[in-house]
Motif scaffolding. Structure first.
Motif, PDB file in Angstrom:
ATOM      1  N   GLU A  10       6.194  -7.300  -4.247  1.00 15.08           N
ATOM      2  CA  GLU A  10       5.047  -7.260  -3.343  1.00 15.08           C
ATOM      3  C   GLU A  10       4.319  -5.921  -3.452  1.00 15.08           C
ATOM      4  OE1 GLU A  10       6.286  -8.226   0.599  1.00 15.08           O
ATOM      5  OE2 GLU A  10       6.771 -10.314   0.119  1.00 15.08           O
ATOM      6  N   LEU A  45       2.387  -5.668  -6.876  1.00 11.99           N
ATOM      7  CA  LEU A  45       1.207  -6.523  -6.948  1.00 11.99           C
ATOM      8  C   LEU A  45       0.097  -6.011  -6.047  1.00 11.99           C
ATOM      9  CD1 LEU A  45       3.087  -9.922  -7.034  1.00 11.99           C
ATOM     10  CD2 LEU A  45       1.742  -8.928  -8.894  1.00 11.99           C
ATOM     11  N   ARG A  46       0.447  -5.520  -4.887  1.00 10.17           N
ATOM     12  CA  ARG A  46      -0.574  -4.960  -3.989  1.00 10.17           C
ATOM     13  C   ARG A  46      -1.152  -3.664  -4.544  1.00 10.17           C
ATOM     14  NH1 ARG A  46       3.044  -6.618   1.113  1.00 10.17           N
ATOM     15  NH2 ARG A  46       2.036  -8.608   1.593  1.00 10.17           N
ATOM     16  N   LEU A  55       7.454 -14.752  -1.442  1.00 13.31           N
ATOM     17  CA  LEU A  55       6.652 -13.539  -1.298  1.00 13.31           C
ATOM     18  C   LEU A  55       5.477 -13.755  -0.354  1.00 13.31           C
ATOM     19  CD1 LEU A  55       6.468 -12.394  -5.041  1.00 13.31           C
ATOM     20  CD2 LEU A  55       8.115 -11.710  -3.288  1.00 13.31           C
ATOM     21  N   ASP A  56       5.190 -12.750   0.442  1.00 12.72           N
ATOM     22  CA  ASP A  56       4.061 -12.790   1.380  1.00 12.72           C
ATOM     23  C   ASP A  56       2.801 -12.317   0.651  1.00 12.72           C
ATOM     24  OD1 ASP A  56       2.483 -12.956   3.612  1.00 12.72           O
ATOM     25  OD2 ASP A  56       3.134 -11.038   4.448  1.00 12.72           O
ATOM     26  N   LEU A  57       2.359 -13.160  -0.304  1.00 15.75           N
ATOM     27  CA  LEU A  57       1.235 -12.794  -1.143  1.00 15.75           C
ATOM     28  C   LEU A  57       0.345 -14.015  -1.369  1.00 15.75           C
ATOM     29  CD1 LEU A  57       3.195 -10.809  -3.889  1.00 15.75           C
ATOM     30  CD2 LEU A  57       1.708  -9.796  -2.150  1.00 15.75           C
ATOM     31  N   THR A  58      -0.833 -13.779  -1.921  1.00 13.88           N
ATOM     32  CA  THR A  58      -1.718 -14.888  -2.251  1.00 13.88           C
ATOM     33  C   THR A  58      -1.235 -15.567  -3.529  1.00 13.88           C
ATOM     34  OG1 THR A  58      -3.185 -13.545  -3.632  1.00 13.88           O
ATOM     35  CG2 THR A  58      -3.640 -13.593  -1.257  1.00 13.88           C
ATOM     36  N   GLN A  91      -2.067 -13.507  -6.520  1.00 17.03           N
ATOM     37  CA  GLN A  91      -1.136 -12.403  -6.763  1.00 17.03           C
ATOM     38  C   GLN A  91       0.168 -12.913  -7.363  1.00 17.03           C
ATOM     39  OE1 GLN A  91      -1.283 -10.869  -2.708  1.00 17.03           O
ATOM     40  NE2 GLN A  91      -2.198  -8.958  -3.440  1.00 17.03           N
ATOM     41  N   ARG A  92       0.694 -14.006  -6.844  1.00 10.60           N
ATOM     42  CA  ARG A  92       1.941 -14.571  -7.384  1.00 10.60           C
ATOM     43  C   ARG A  92       1.775 -14.952  -8.853  1.00 10.60           C
ATOM     44  NH1 ARG A  92       1.883 -17.772  -2.460  1.00 10.60           N
ATOM     45  NH2 ARG A  92       3.328 -16.895  -0.914  1.00 10.60           N
TER      46      ARG A  92
END
Length: 245
Positions: free
Chosen positions: A166, A169-170, A192-195, A198-199
């Motif tokens: 995470e 990627l951020r 993952l707490d991502l879009t 992003q994944r």
């Protein structure tokens, strides 16, 4: 600080630069063979390779070379504005030059690509060894990520994977790889707490499909993918070239 001493400092700090060295000067010019200057990514110049007109030309061409990583011989003549490119030589007409001709070798000094590896198993160790052998600067993952980090490869077999993924990627790390089976990699990405965008940037299983089995072969497949994708950290945008009147 002399130019060559400054070169050592820049190299140790992984700062890209161009070393400009006057190799030939026709009178009248203020520069002499052996004069040197540095061109830094923000357009700053240190040292001396001639007056303002020569300096502006060296700066603009030095910034181009920083983006490409190449080197060239730059010939500056007191002709009407023009530019001719042949193999290994760029000839520029600059009418505000004092009257002589300068030949300046521009050598791009770009540090090896910086790769972080997270893990302490056989594959992680192989990633360090193979990476160093292929000319990469390979280090253990650190906090915070350096601005010039090109790749993060996670080979920790389940340990601290999600937070690092995470964060990378951020932060916009160009290449993010996870060493895992396709099934486990899919499960990790889903957590993952991502879009979705992003994944999708995570390479898992990391590496090209070359039938790799051993840790060294897996490491080789990952660096092959890195080489194929040419990930690079962003450089500051070049300043527009100055023009003398």
């Amino acid at each position: 600080m002399s130019v060559l001493t400054r070169v050592d400092t820049l190299r140790s700090g992984r700062t890209p630069f161009v070393l400009a060295t006057v190799v030939r000067a026709e009178r009248p010019t203020s520069a002499k063979p052996g004069d040197r200057a540095l061109v830094l990514p923000d357009g700053t110049m240190e040292g001396f390779v001639g007056g303002e007109c020569a300096e502006s030309t060296v700066r603009s061409h030095g910034l181009r070379l920083l983006a490409s990583g190449e080197s060239t011989l730059l010939r500056i003549t007191p002709a009407e504005p023009s530019e001719t490119v042949t193999e290994g030589l760029v000839t520029v007409g600059n009418p505000c030059l004092s009257g002589g001709t300068l030949e300046i070798f521009l050598e791009a000094m770009v540090p090896p690509k910086l790769v972080h590896v997270h893990g302490d198993g056989p594959i992680a160790h192989a990633l360090v060894e193979v990476g160093q052998a292929s000319g990469h600067d390979v280090r253990a993952a650190s906090d915070p990520f350096p601005d010039d980090l090109v790749a993060l490869v996670i080979a920790s077999h389940g340990h601290d994977e999600e937070p690092l993924l995470e964060k990378a990627l951020r932060a916009g790390v160009p290449y993010v790889g996870l060493v895992a089976s396709r099934r486990r990699g899919t499960a990790v990405l889903a957590s993952l707490d991502l879009t979705e965008e992003q994944r999708a940037r995570v390479h898992t299983p990391a590496g090209m499909n070359i039938g790799a089995r051993t840790p060294a072969e897996i490491a080789l497949s990952i660096y092959a993918e890195l080489v194929a994708e040419h990930p690079t950290p962003p450089l500051p945008p070049p300043d527009p070239p100055d023009h003398c009147h």
